[in-house]
Write a protein that holds these residues in place. Sequence first.
Motif, short mmCIF file in Angstrom:
data_model
loop_
_atom_site.label_atom_id
_atom_site.label_comp_id
_atom_site.label_asym_id
_atom_site.label_seq_id
_atom_site.Cartn_x
_atom_site.Cartn_y
_atom_site.Cartn_z
N GLU A 161 0.84 -1.21 0.00
CA GLU A 161 0.00 0.00 0.00
C GLU A 161 0.88 1.27 0.00
O GLU A 161 0.58 2.24 -0.69
N HIS A 162 1.96 1.24 0.78
CA HIS A 162 2.89 2.38 0.78
C HIS A 162 3.44 2.60 -0.62
O HIS A 162 3.51 3.73 -1.11
N ALA A 163 3.85 1.52 -1.27
CA ALA A 163 4.42 1.63 -2.62
C ALA A 163 3.37 2.17 -3.59
O ALA A 163 3.69 2.97 -4.48
N ALA A 164 2.11 1.77 -3.39
CA ALA A 164 1.04 2.24 -4.27
C ALA A 164 0.84 3.75 -4.11
O ALA A 164 0.74 4.48 -5.10
N VAL A 165 0.83 4.21 -2.86
CA VAL A 165 0.63 5.65 -2.63
C VAL A 165 1.75 6.45 -3.31
O VAL A 165 1.50 7.43 -4.00
N TRP A 166 2.98 6.00 -3.14
CA TRP A 166 4.12 6.68 -3.74
C TRP A 166 3.99 6.68 -5.27
O TRP A 166 4.21 7.70 -5.94
N SER A 167 3.59 5.54 -5.82
CA SER A 167 3.52 5.40 -7.28
C SER A 167 2.43 6.29 -7.87
O SER A 167 2.60 6.84 -8.97
N TYR A 168 1.31 6.40 -7.16
CA TYR A 168 0.26 7.30 -7.66
C TYR A 168 0.76 8.74 -7.69
O TYR A 168 0.41 9.51 -8.59
N GLY A 169 1.59 9.08 -6.71
CA GLY A 169 2.16 10.42 -6.70
C GLY A 169 3.03 10.68 -7.92
O GLY A 169 2.94 11.74 -8.56
N LEU A 170 3.86 9.69 -8.25
CA LEU A 170 4.71 9.83 -9.43
C LEU A 170 3.87 9.86 -10.71
O LEU A 170 4.08 10.68 -11.60
N ALA A 171 2.88 8.96 -10.79
CA ALA A 171 2.09 8.81 -12.02
C ALA A 171 1.31 10.08 -12.34
O ALA A 171 1.14 10.44 -13.51
N ALA A 172 0.84 10.77 -11.29
CA ALA A 172 0.00 11.94 -11.51
C ALA A 172 0.69 12.97 -12.39
O ALA A 172 0.03 13.70 -13.14
N ALA A 173 2.01 13.03 -12.33
CA ALA A 173 2.75 14.01 -13.12
C ALA A 173 2.75 13.67 -14.61
O ALA A 173 3.01 14.53 -15.44
N PHE A 174 2.44 12.41 -14.94
CA PHE A 174 2.52 11.97 -16.34
C PHE A 174 1.16 11.68 -16.96
O PHE A 174 1.03 11.70 -18.18
N LEU A 175 0.18 11.35 -16.14
CA LEU A 175 -1.12 10.94 -16.67
C LEU A 175 -1.85 12.11 -17.31
O LEU A 175 -1.68 13.27 -16.89
N GLY A 176 -2.69 11.81 -18.30
CA GLY A 176 -3.48 12.84 -18.95
C GLY A 176 -4.60 13.32 -18.05
O GLY A 176 -4.88 12.71 -17.01
N SER A 177 -5.24 14.39 -18.47
CA SER A 177 -6.27 14.99 -17.62
C SER A 177 -7.44 14.01 -17.39
O SER A 177 -8.06 14.03 -16.33
N ALA A 178 -7.72 13.15 -18.37
CA ALA A 178 -8.84 12.22 -18.23
C ALA A 178 -8.59 11.19 -17.12
O ALA A 178 -9.54 10.59 -16.60
N SER A 179 -7.32 10.98 -16.75
CA SER A 179 -6.99 9.97 -15.75
C SER A 179 -6.73 10.55 -14.37
O SER A 179 -6.52 9.79 -13.41
N GLN A 180 -6.74 11.88 -14.27
CA GLN A 180 -6.34 12.50 -13.00
C GLN A 180 -7.30 12.15 -11.85
O GLN A 180 -6.86 11.90 -10.73
N ALA A 181 -8.60 12.13 -12.15
CA ALA A 181 -9.57 11.83 -11.09
C ALA A 181 -9.38 10.40 -10.58
O ALA A 181 -9.39 10.15 -9.37
N ALA A 182 -9.18 9.46 -11.53
CA ALA A 182 -8.97 8.07 -11.13
C ALA A 182 -7.69 7.92 -10.32
O ALA A 182 -7.63 7.13 -9.36
N ALA A 183 -6.67 8.70 -10.68
CA ALA A 183 -5.40 8.63 -9.96
C ALA A 183 -5.55 9.19 -8.54
O ALA A 183 -5.05 8.62 -7.57
N ALA A 184 -6.28 10.31 -8.43
CA ALA A 184 -6.48 10.90 -7.10
C ALA A 184 -7.28 9.96 -6.21
O ALA A 184 -6.95 9.78 -5.03
N GLU A 185 -8.29 9.31 -6.81
CA GLU A 185 -9.10 8.38 -6.03
C GLU A 185 -8.26 7.18 -5.60
O GLU A 185 -8.31 6.75 -4.44
N GLY A 186 -7.47 6.65 -6.53
CA GLY A 186 -6.62 5.50 -6.20
C GLY A 186 -5.65 5.84 -5.08
O GLY A 186 -5.48 5.07 -4.13
N SER A 187 -5.05 7.01 -5.18
CA SER A 187 -4.10 7.42 -4.15
C SER A 187 -4.77 7.48 -2.79
O SER A 187 -4.25 6.98 -1.78
#
Lengths: 150, 160
Positions: free
Chosen positions: B32-58
């Motif tokens: 879970e710790h690794a997932a939280v960190w990874s969502y933080g990294l991914a948010a910088a690269f994901l398109g706008s359509a994926s930002q909500a899903a990324a925030a929710e996942g985090s």
Amino acid sequence: MLRAGALAALAAPLLASCFGETEPPAPDPLAELAAQARSDAATATAIASAHADLAAAATLIAQARQEHAVALQQEVDRERPPTSSTAPSPTGATPPSAPPSAKEAEQALTQALTSAEQQAAGLVPTVPAYRAGLLGSVAAGCASLREVLS
Amino acid sequence: MPSSTSPTSGAAEPGSLSADAVDGLQQALAAEHAAVWSYGLAAAFLGSASQAAAAEGSSVHQGRAEANERWIKGAGATPRAAEPAYVPPEQVTNATTAAAMLATVESDVCVAWRGVLERTDDAALRGIALAALTDAAVRATRWRVTAGQTPATPAFPGKP
């Protein structure tokens, strides 16, 4: 001491009578899940060939449900090796037909996956630990397959 | 029929877990710790359509990590700390590789929670582990679809 000894002496025949004359064992609940998985796989296969728009998703569902069927049946057979009378008869009778409309076909798949997820999840709290892992993966797999349809 | 056979001593306290179950929870916490960190990294690269899903996942993984820490403390153990940083399995350079990383991370979370399922007889903990496994499997499926990976899901999410 004496009292405990007397109780133990009483308990032994009681236990023997409980476990001695056994009724036929209750059917393994995983057997029903395996049969349902086989049936879902057959339905998904029929839908995949009848509805081109659903072919990719239905094919994935058919493959995964077939894998579920095999793994669940293996677990049933491991726990209680089949005899000729208990082995599941090959269900070669009538292959299922796909619902005529794509919308109905998609609904049928969604319903089957929802029901399969609920059945597997419902057993997770009470089964032995090694079965909990298998059933958890089956439930999570069905939820994921539903996602592929949406 | 078998009434009053259980002795009064040796009953487990509510909330107490086997060492094996706690070990499984620690591994789930690490995932879970690794997932939280990874969502933080991914948010910088994901398109706008994926930002909500990324925030929710985090936020879901942050919540699970915190709940997990409470379970571990409740069992009398010390929750393991998050690492300062993690090494993604593949270099993340764009939206596709970011989604692929999240699919891998969610898949790791599935494996860890299935491990908990296999190590505890506690019905409440099994319920939590199943919910976490299912949720991560569905998120992994969405990220695979976003990344264009097939198949979109394995038959047995969480199977190592």
